[in-house]
Each structure stands twice: as structure tokens, then as C-alpha cells.
Design an enzyme around this catalytic site. Structure first.
Site, PDB file in Angstrom:
ATOM      1  N   LYS A  32       0.931  -1.135  -0.032  1.00 34.62           N
ATOM      2  CA  LYS A  32       0.106   0.147   0.043  1.00 34.62           C
ATOM      3  C   LYS A  32       0.895   1.192   0.025  1.00 34.62           C
ATOM      4  O   LYS A  32       0.365   2.416  -0.073  1.00 34.62           O
ATOM      5  CB  LYS A  32      -0.889  -0.064   1.161  1.00 34.62           C
ATOM      6  CG  LYS A  32      -2.011  -1.183   1.233  1.00 34.62           C
ATOM      7  CD  LYS A  32      -2.810  -0.864   2.344  1.00 34.62           C
ATOM      8  CE  LYS A  32      -3.759  -2.202   2.549  1.00 34.62           C
ATOM      9  NZ  LYS A  32      -4.779  -2.615   1.768  1.00 34.62           N
ATOM     10  N   CYS A  45     -13.491  -4.938   3.621  1.00 33.02           N
ATOM     11  CA  CYS A  45     -13.162  -5.699   4.829  1.00 33.02           C
ATOM     12  C   CYS A  45     -13.330  -4.998   6.152  1.00 33.02           C
ATOM     13  O   CYS A  45     -12.793  -4.914   7.063  1.00 33.02           O
ATOM     14  CB  CYS A  45     -11.643  -6.027   4.816  1.00 33.02           C
ATOM     15  SG  CYS A  45     -11.206  -6.897   3.296  1.00 33.02           S
TER      16      CYS A  45
END
Ligand SMILES: Cc1ncc(COP(=O)(O)O)c(C=O)c1O
Lengths: 137, 406
Positions: free
Chosen positions: B225, B365
Site C-alpha cells: 500500500k 473488509c
């Protein structure tokens, strides 16, 4: 333009055939799609192996809604094993291993989108979950 | 000088690669995985072609080069977060880092001890604690969210108790982009002698930080990320905490001495790195940290704040769209979640994709948060410093097309 969302497909989803809960179903279950959090609650009335009434409540994408509409239009009068076979036939079709099962020709563009295959199958999973829950009761 | 986004974009091969006949890529799914610049790709290629070997084992030239590079990567990551190299444990990602803490710090917790999370956490900062609850009877509590998608820190007072051992929160929420007021959390933790774990997965793509100044015991994040490769992440644990923790997995590298009767474990961080580590990914992650540190970060922040405002303004002007998250630009990341009534996020995302706009639709999520809002999910545009006004225009234009079609 995304090929999935053609007029016939949108109409199928929009019809929401079979939507609505049943009173006193013989089998019921709520099934989630772990990928996206969608859910469908499936109610069945059964005469032995045969589905005599079906209803559902759905919070899902158009792909799942369209598949649920087909279930709503075709499942009553069929047996549970017919529906398992149908599910396997859809699975094979999505993987391009066989031709489209009856009613699923509008799903052709979905085949290319592997992340959406689960959406098509969710109503069938819900039927299976409902039956399993009824058996284990 | 204004932030030179074109110069940044030029360093990312994937942004300049147009597949046959497809529209140009507007990549707005950086919260899931960000792209890698040339510098990172080159560092990994260079390592694989000049120093590939195992680490901490053989004495030959390549092995020594690999060990030096791997330990150098650890030092880079330590600098990136303001910690000591011995406090940096390489893991496979944020999820593995949090699970490591849940197992090893968790091993020191007793039944009835409390861990406090929030409803805004990624599943990776909820499920490991539920599993610990199963194993050892800890009590798991959760801070709720405010209306504008922040962790409701007003509730710290009643949820932190003398039994609280750990407050485990996201540094920045992956659904709403809200940045957590860490000072307040640390103060609440210190008042009862608890530790703080921050999930920094979304925060680190925005530049280096100082975990020591933040005052947190554990800090977890992922390489992929922050413009690095996947399969690599970091747990930074304060040295006294790591020293007191039993190992996670057993095997090579994590030992001081093994006999068939008994094994003495290595000191941290090696104690927590059983087996051959992800060497090249660690080198890639360190290259990403160095690349990021070298960017015009103040410029990037202003650039991203402007793009966020452009997106939020555009979205707010569209019928049926609700932004889920902070509306202002204060203490928020360029992560913008929204719903488009009555459409489903996956249908919206699918049509955007056909216009070359990559966003994520779904629960991200974070199902507890979605359930708290009674929605299946959101559409999320998450920006990185290489995004530009064209990307936001493409998003807004794509949404008009969605509206026209559905
Ligand atoms: C806030 C947050 N925490 C944890 C994770 C999990 O990261 P990883 O899948 O790299 O372990 C993510 C990303 O998906 C995230 O956004």
C-alpha cells in the site's frame, strides 16, 4: 459501456420475480456473499423434494438480483436435485466449460468478470443453505 | 513550486501502459494496493540479479551481500517510522503483523483482560482478537463510530477500564479516510497502563512518521500500500515489549541454539522471523520508503487535499450520492467512500471500470462498520500522490454514465 448491463438483463433484475418472504416456510436461511457483504434470505415450502413455493428478501447487486429473478420464475415445481444440477450447470457455464443453461443467456458478459460469478450463484447457495438448515433442525 | 504530478506519474510504468483499445487507466484503488515506481522495481531487479541468496546463513559473497541488503532494509524501515532497527520485524503484511501481536503479546494476557478496538477496523484488526478471545477468554470491546465516520473517542472514558491491556485502532480508517487522534488514545491507554497498537496500513503511503513520538507500542503496516511489493510488511514493536514476547512460529533464523530437548530463542527481531524471510520484498519495501521520503510530501499533501475537495464537491452535487465519512479536509486521508442510491456498489464499480476508472466497491473488509450503517458496502475512491484532476474528472463523468444507464 459495460456490456453486462443490457436492457434485457436490467429488466430481468428489475422484475424481482419471487421477491417477498413466505409465511411459515419449511426451510429458510440467510446467505452472505463474503466478497461484498450482499445477502439473500431464502424461504422454501417443500413437498418432499419438490419446491412448492419460494420467496426471498435480497440486498444485492444487479447480477445477483437478476439470477434471483430467474430462480423466482423457474424454481417452483422443480426438485432440489434439479436445482443443484442447475447450479452446477451455471458454474460450468461461467467457467466457459459448457453452453448457457436455459434462461442464462443474458449472463454471457458476466463470464469475463470472475469477481461476479459468486453473485450469480448466491441464490442457489441460499436454497442449499435453507435446506441444510431445515435438515439440521 | 507547485507539486509536479506529471513528473511523479512518469515514474510509474503501469500508469503509462495502455492495453490495446482500452481507455487510459484512472487508478483510484490505492487503498487496496498502490502501484510501484521505477525506483522500487529497479531495486528488486538489481537485488535479484546481483545478490540473490539466502540471508544469515552462508559465508559466500552473495550471501553476505543479501544479508547486508536485508539488514539495510530493516534500517531503512526503522528510519521511516522513527524506531530502532531491532524493533522492526518483517512480516508478510499488516494482517500477519497484527496476528503476531495477538499471538505473542496475547500470550501474556489473562482471561478477563480487555482489548479495545473500534467498529471502523479492518477485519484484520478484529478477527485476530476474536480468535484470542476464543483461546484465552479476553474481553473484546469496540469503540463506535461518529456520524461522520470517525472513531468516537468520546467513548474512551467509559470503555477504557483498569483491565484494559491493549487499545488496537486503525491510524486511518480504510473506509472513511478519517485519521485517528493518536494523542488522545495514548493518553487514555497510559491512564490505565495499557499499550496501544496502531494499524498504519492506510497511513504510511503518506510519508514517514515517528512512532516513538506518537508513543505507541506497536505499529503495523504493509509494503504493497506504500508503493512497494506485496508479501511484505512491518511490525514495529517497542523493544521492551518484543523482548517479553514468546515467538510466533518456530524454525530456522529464530533460534539461538537448538538441541533435541530444548531450544533457546534468538533475541528480537529475529525471534519473530522464522524461516527464510521475504528478502527481495523487504528490499523493495525499503526502496519504496526511501522513494516516498524523497518526494515533495508537503506538495503531495496539498495536491491530494485539492483532489479530495474536487471529488467531494463533485459527488455532493450529484443526486442520490452520499459521502460516508468526514466532509471537511481536516484529519482525513484522500480516501472517499460514498453510496449511490439505490445502486449497488459493485454495479457502480463495474460500470466505472468500463470507463477505465478503477475503484473498489464493497465492504472493504469492514463489515461491522457497514452493518452499523445498515449498508452492504460503499464505492471507494482512494487516491495516491500520482493521481491528478483527470482521474477525478473521469470518476465524476463515469458516475454520470452510471446514472444514465441504471
Ligand atoms: C486499515 C487496513 N488494515 C489492514 C489491512 C490489511 O492489509 P494486508 O492485507 O496487507 O495485510 C488493510 C488493507 O487491506 C487496511 O486497509
Amino acid at each position: 459501456m459495460s456490456e453486462i448491463y443490457q436492457t434485457a438483463f436490467l429488466k430481468l433484475a428489475g422484475r424481482a420475480s419471487g421477491a417477498g418472504r413466505l409465511d411459515a416456510p419449511d426451510a429458510t436461511a440467510t446467505t452472505h456473499n463474503p466478497m461484498c457483504g450482499d445477502r439473500i434470505t431464502m424461504d422454501l415450502k417443500l413437498d418432499g423434494e419438490r419446491i412448492v413455493a419460494l420467496g426471498y428478501e435480497i440486498r444485492a447487486c444487479l447480477v445477483c438480483q437478476a439470477s434471483a429473478s430467474i430462480v423466482g420464475e423457474t424454481a417452483v415445481g422443480r426438485t432440489l436435485s434439479d436445482l443443484s444440477e442447475q447450479r452446477e450447470a451455471i458454474r460450468a457455464y461461467l467457467k466457459s466449460e459448457s453452453e448457457a443453461p436455459v434462461d442464462y443467456s443474458d449472463f454471457e458478459p458476466v463470464k469475463a468478470h470472475i469477481s461476479r460469478h459468486h453473485c450469480v450463484l448466491l441464490p442457489y447457495q441460499a436454497i442449499q443453505d435453507a435446506v441444510s438448515a431445515a435438515i439440521s433442525d | 513550486m507547485a507539486f509536479d504530478v506529471a513528473a511523479v506519474r512518469a515514474q510509474f510504468p503501469i500508469l503509462n501502459h495502455t492495453a490495446d483499445g482500452r481507455p487510459p487507466l484512472h487508478y483510484l484503488d490505492n487503498g487496496a494496493t498502490a502501484q510501484m515506481p521505477d525506483a522500487v522495481l529497479a531495486a528488486m531487479q538489481a537485488h535479484e540479479t546481483t545478490a540473490r541468496s539466502n540471508v544469515h546463513r552462508s559465508v559466500h559473497r552473495l550471501a553476505e551481500a543479501a544479508t547486508r541488503a536485508y539488514e539495510g532494509a530493516r534500517q531503512s524501515m526503522a528510519r521511516f517510522v522513527g524506531a530502532a532497527a531491532e524493533e522492526i520485524v518483517f512480516t508478510s503484511g499488516t494482517t500477519a503483523a497484527i496476528n503476531l501481536v495477538a499471538h505473542c503479546f496475547g500470550a501474556r494476557l489473562q482471561a478477563g483482560d480487555e482489548v479495545l478496538v473500534s467498529v471502523l477496523e479492518h477485519h484484520s484488526n478484529i478477527v485476530p482478537w476474536q480468535m484470542l478471545r476464543e483461546r484465552s477468554g479476553i474481553v473484546l470491546k469496540a469503540l463506535p463510530a461518529t456520524e461522520d465516520g470517525r472513531i468516537d473517542l468520546e467513548r474512551l472514558d467509559d470503555l477504557v477500564t483498569p483491565r484494559t491491556r491493549l487499545i488496537a485502532l486503525t491510524h486511518a480508517a480504510n473506509v472513511t479516510g478519517a485519521v485517528t487522534d493518536v494523542a488522545r488514545v495514548v493518553e487514555a491507554a497510559q491512564s490505565v497502563g495499557a499499550e496501544v497498537l496502531l494499524d498504519g496500513a492506510q497511513m504510511v503511503p503518506h510519508g514517514p512518521l515517528d512512532v516513538t513520538a506518537l508513543g505507541v507500542g506497536f505499529y503495523c503496516f504493509s509494503g504493497h500500500k506504500m508503493f512497494g511489493p506485496n508479501g511484505i510488511g512491518v511490525l514495529r514493536g517497542r523493544s521492551d515489549l518484543l523482548a517479553d514476547m514468546p515467538p510466533f512460529m518456530g524454525g530456522g533464523e529464530m533460534i539461538a541454539h537448538v538441541s533435541l530437548d530444548r531450544t533457546r530463542y534468538a533475541e528480537p527481531p529475529m525471534r519473530f522471523e522464522a524461516g527464510t524471510p521475504p528478502i527481495t520484498p523487504a528490499i523493495g519495501m525499503a526502496a519504496a520508503a526511501e522513494w516516498l521520503t524523497g518526494q515533495d510530501l508537503a506538495g503531495a499533501e496539498a495536491h491530494l487535499a485539492a483532489l479530495t475537495a474536487q471529488a467531494i464537491d463533485g459527488l455532493s452535487a450529484m443526486k442520490g450520492i452520499s459521502v460516508i465519512g468526514p466532509s471537511g479536509s481536516q484529519a482525513r486521508l484522500p480516501v472517499i467512500s460514498f453510496t449511490m442510491d439505490p445502486l449497488h456498489p459493485h454495479d457502480v464499480a463495474q460500470i466505472l471500470d468500463s470507463h477505465g476508472v478503477a475503484v473498489r466497491g464493497g465492504h472493504h473488509c469492514a463489515q461491522p462498520f457497514m452493518d452499523s450503517r445498515d449498508i452492504a458496502g460503499t464505492v471507494r475512491a482512494s487516491l495516491a500522490l500520482y493521481n491528478d484532476t483527470d482521474d477525478i474528472d473521469a470518476l465524476l463523468h463515469g458516475l454520470e454514465q452510471v446514472r444514465a444507464l441504471l
